[in-house]
Design a protein around this motif. Structure first.
Motif, PDB file in Angstrom:
ATOM      1  N   GLY A   1       3.397   9.192   1.345  1.00 15.39           N
ATOM      2  CA  GLY A   1       3.760   8.630   0.048  1.00 15.39           C
ATOM      3  C   GLY A   1       4.658   7.414   0.114  1.00 15.39           C
TER       4      GLY A   1
ATOM      5  N   ARG B   1       5.735   3.499   0.531  1.00 15.24           N
ATOM      6  CA  ARG B   1       5.185   2.155   0.354  1.00 15.24           C
ATOM      7  C   ARG B   1       5.274   1.442   1.698  1.00 15.24           C
ATOM      8  NH1 ARG B   1       9.146  -1.965  -1.428  1.00 15.24           N
ATOM      9  NH2 ARG B   1       9.424  -1.892   0.794  1.00 15.24           N
TER      10      ARG B   1
ATOM     11  N   HIS C   1       0.744  -4.213   3.671  1.00 15.27           N
ATOM     12  CA  HIS C   1      -0.657  -4.195   4.088  1.00 15.27           C
ATOM     13  C   HIS C   1      -1.116  -5.639   4.220  1.00 15.27           C
ATOM     14  CE1 HIS C   1      -4.771  -2.774   4.526  1.00 15.27           C
ATOM     15  NE2 HIS C   1      -5.101  -3.844   3.814  1.00 15.27           N
TER      16      HIS C   1
ATOM     17  N   ALA D   1       0.853  -1.175   0.000  1.00 21.60           N
ATOM     18  CA  ALA D   1       0.000   0.000   0.000  1.00 21.60           C
ATOM     19  C   ALA D   1       0.892   1.229   0.000  1.00 21.60           C
ATOM     20  CB  ALA D   1      -0.911  -0.004   1.222  1.00 21.60           C
ATOM     21  N   ILE D   2       0.303   2.359  -0.291  1.00 29.05           N
ATOM     22  CA  ILE D   2       1.015   3.638  -0.259  1.00 29.05           C
ATOM     23  C   ILE D   2       0.370   4.499   0.815  1.00 29.05           C
ATOM     24  CG2 ILE D   2       1.636   5.717  -1.562  1.00 29.05           C
ATOM     25  CD1 ILE D   2       2.943   3.169  -2.644  1.00 29.05           C
ATOM     26  N   ASP D   3       1.197   4.987   1.741  1.00 31.24           N
ATOM     27  CA  ASP D   3       0.716   5.899   2.768  1.00 31.24           C
ATOM     28  C   ASP D   3       0.275   7.178   2.059  1.00 31.24           C
ATOM     29  OD1 ASP D   3       1.023   8.288   4.550  1.00 31.24           O
ATOM     30  OD2 ASP D   3       1.432   6.729   6.040  1.00 31.24           O
ATOM     31  N   GLN D   4      -0.984   7.532   2.192  1.00 31.79           N
ATOM     32  CA  GLN D   4      -1.536   8.670   1.454  1.00 31.79           C
ATOM     33  C   GLN D   4      -1.089  10.021   2.013  1.00 31.79           C
ATOM     34  OE1 GLN D   4      -3.284   8.160  -1.546  1.00 31.79           O
ATOM     35  NE2 GLN D   4      -2.347   6.214  -1.075  1.00 31.79           N
ATOM     36  N   VAL D   5      -0.478  10.026   3.203  1.00 33.22           N
ATOM     37  CA  VAL D   5       0.028  11.273   3.771  1.00 33.22           C
ATOM     38  C   VAL D   5       1.481  11.484   3.362  1.00 33.22           C
ATOM     39  CG1 VAL D   5       0.513  12.524   5.915  1.00 33.22           C
ATOM     40  CG2 VAL D   5      -1.591  11.166   5.703  1.00 33.22           C
TER      41      VAL D   5
ATOM     42  N   SER E   1      -7.195   5.687  10.765  1.00 37.46           N
ATOM     43  CA  SER E   1      -8.335   6.230  10.043  1.00 37.46           C
ATOM     44  C   SER E   1      -9.496   5.272  10.223  1.00 37.46           C
ATOM     45  CB  SER E   1      -8.006   6.406   8.557  1.00 37.46           C
ATOM     46  OG  SER E   1      -7.789   5.151   7.957  1.00 37.46           O
TER      47      SER E   1
END
Length: 172
Positions: free
Chosen positions: A97, A99, A102, A91-95, A161
């Motif tokens: 960026g 990798r 997951h 996955a990519i951490d959306q905050v 989240s």
């Protein structure tokens, strides 16, 4: 190749040839929580996301030597069925960026639960992820899955989240 995960249990890397077994384990996972549902659609999830880039590990009970000798005498080569699995993606951490690993699924067959297998699998994947340079691991867990929530909280996982959904009417 396999290695000891805990005394009495070993872990081995799966392959894309294990696709149908992974589907069965995923179906068991969801059937444990939602017994009145049909989970045939999970085969599509595995078809779409399972690859050599998304590692899968199986946990098997070690055979005692006496049983192995008896097996050889009977010329049976049936493998020991897995009692747990761990499937991991990226996955990519959306905050930030970055990798990160997951966890798609961690499942222990009910009669083998509360023996430390889930904890050992989590430690295993944490070590694996750290060795490849990941700075975090993500996972999704149902709010009603109290045993899993307890395990993850005990291991230091924190809610970052919330996944929220709204069911929409199919009528127009």
């Amino acid at each position: 190749m396999s290695e000891q995960l805990l005394p009495g249990y070993h872990i081995r890397r799966g392959s894309t040839l294990d696709r149908s077994l992974l589907v069965k384990f995923m179906q068991r996972t969801y059937q444990d929580m939602f017994s009145n549902q049909d989970f045939a659609h999970l085969e599509q999830t595995v078809k779409q996301y399972f690859s050599s880039d998304t590692p899968l590990w199986w946990v098997e009970e070690e055979e005692d030597k006496g049983a192995g000798e008896q097996k050889n005498r009977n010329f049976s080569s049936a493998p020991t069925p897995p009692i747990a699995c761990l499937w991991v993606g990226n996955a990519i951490d959306q905050v930030r960026g970055d990798r990160h690993a997951h966890i798609f699924i961690l499942y222990v067959v009910p009669e083998y639960r509360r023996r430390g297998i889930g904890t050992a699998l989590m430690r295993y994947v944490e070590n694996w992820a750290a060795q490849r340079g990941d700075r975090q691991i993500g996972l999704q867990v149902f709010q009603s899955n109290t045993p899993a929530l307890n395990l993850y909280n005990q291991l230091g996982y924190q809610t970052q989240s919330l996944w929220m959904i709204k069911f929409l009417s199919a009528e127009k």
